[in-house]
Design a protein around this motif. Structure first.
Motif, PDB file in Angstrom:
ATOM      1  N   TYR A   1       0.631  -1.126  -0.157  1.00 55.41           N
ATOM      2  CA  TYR A   1      -0.210   0.207   0.028  1.00 55.41           C
ATOM      3  C   TYR A   1       0.960   1.128  -0.173  1.00 55.41           C
TER       4      TYR A   1
ATOM      5  N   HIS B   1      -0.543   3.797  -2.544  1.00 55.96           N
ATOM      6  CA  HIS B   1      -1.609   4.606  -2.222  1.00 55.96           C
ATOM      7  C   HIS B   1      -2.069   4.209  -0.691  1.00 55.96           C
TER       8      HIS B   1
ATOM      9  N   ASN C   1      -3.740   5.554   1.658  1.00 57.20           N
ATOM     10  CA  ASN C   1      -5.148   6.163   2.416  1.00 57.20           C
ATOM     11  C   ASN C   1      -5.914   4.828   1.983  1.00 57.20           C
ATOM     12  N   GLN C   2      -5.542   3.463   1.686  1.00 59.17           N
ATOM     13  CA  GLN C   2      -6.149   2.945   1.329  1.00 59.17           C
ATOM     14  C   GLN C   2      -5.908   1.533   2.109  1.00 59.17           C
ATOM     15  N   MET C   3      -4.757   2.021   3.095  1.00 53.70           N
ATOM     16  CA  MET C   3      -4.756   0.313   3.485  1.00 53.70           C
ATOM     17  C   MET C   3      -5.708   0.512   5.131  1.00 53.70           C
ATOM     18  N   PRO C   4      -6.132  -1.228   4.328  1.00 49.72           N
ATOM     19  CA  PRO C   4      -6.815  -1.339   6.053  1.00 49.72           C
ATOM     20  C   PRO C   4      -6.378  -1.041   7.468  1.00 49.72           C
TER      21      PRO C   4
END
Length: 160
Positions: A33, A36, A38-41
């Protein structure tokens, strides 16, 4: 006293390496990630943060124990500070060197060009972080030595 510091610092350095290698899949998942973030769970981010906190707390406990042992052996609180400082600095240096191993889990490639100004700035930042972390380790070592010598005849009546 230096031997106790060396053992404590190497122990913390090895502990950090083992925790990183055992959790390599987690770090690889987090590294996927990087483009990006901001898309990490949340579970991945909190697990990485939890491992960071866990290894940090275990390291601080080891610095405290090293200071306690040094306080019992040397009966000088300043040696406890020195022991924690050296142990923490050794652990930081080991962690800094390990980051240069290719494909080491958790390694972040900055993508910055390697001109001398960037390298010098990075080394200066690493040196400042080394001193700050070593001071924290030194304070924990001093606290351990203070606890070990609180009833020693040399210090009785001096502590308030």
């Amino acid at each position: 006293m230096l031997g106790i510091s060396l053992v404590a610092g190497i122990l913390v350095g090895i502990l950090n390496i083992v925790f990183t290698l055992v959790n390599a899949p987690l770090y690889q998942q987090a590294a996927s990630y990087a483009t990006h973030p901001n898309q990490m769970p949340l579970n991945v981010a909190s697990a990485v943060f939890g491992l960071f906190v866990l290894t940090g707390v275990i390291g601080l406990i080891i610095y405290f124990i090293a200071g306690f042992i040094i306080g019992r052996v040397a009966v000088a609180r300043k040696f406890g500070f020195f022991g924690g400082f050296v142990a923490s600095a050794i652990a930081q240096i080991i962690g800094f060197i390990v980051q240069y191993i290719p494909n080491y889990p958790g390694k972040i490639n900055s993508g910055v060009s390697s001109n001398p100004l960037n390298i010098g700035g990075g080394l200066l930042a690493a040196l400042i972080i080394l001193v700050l972390v070593a001071l924290i380790g030194g304070l924990l070592g001093w606290l351990g030595a203070r606890l070990a010598t609180r009833r020693h005849p040399h210090y009785v009546g001096l502590d308030v």
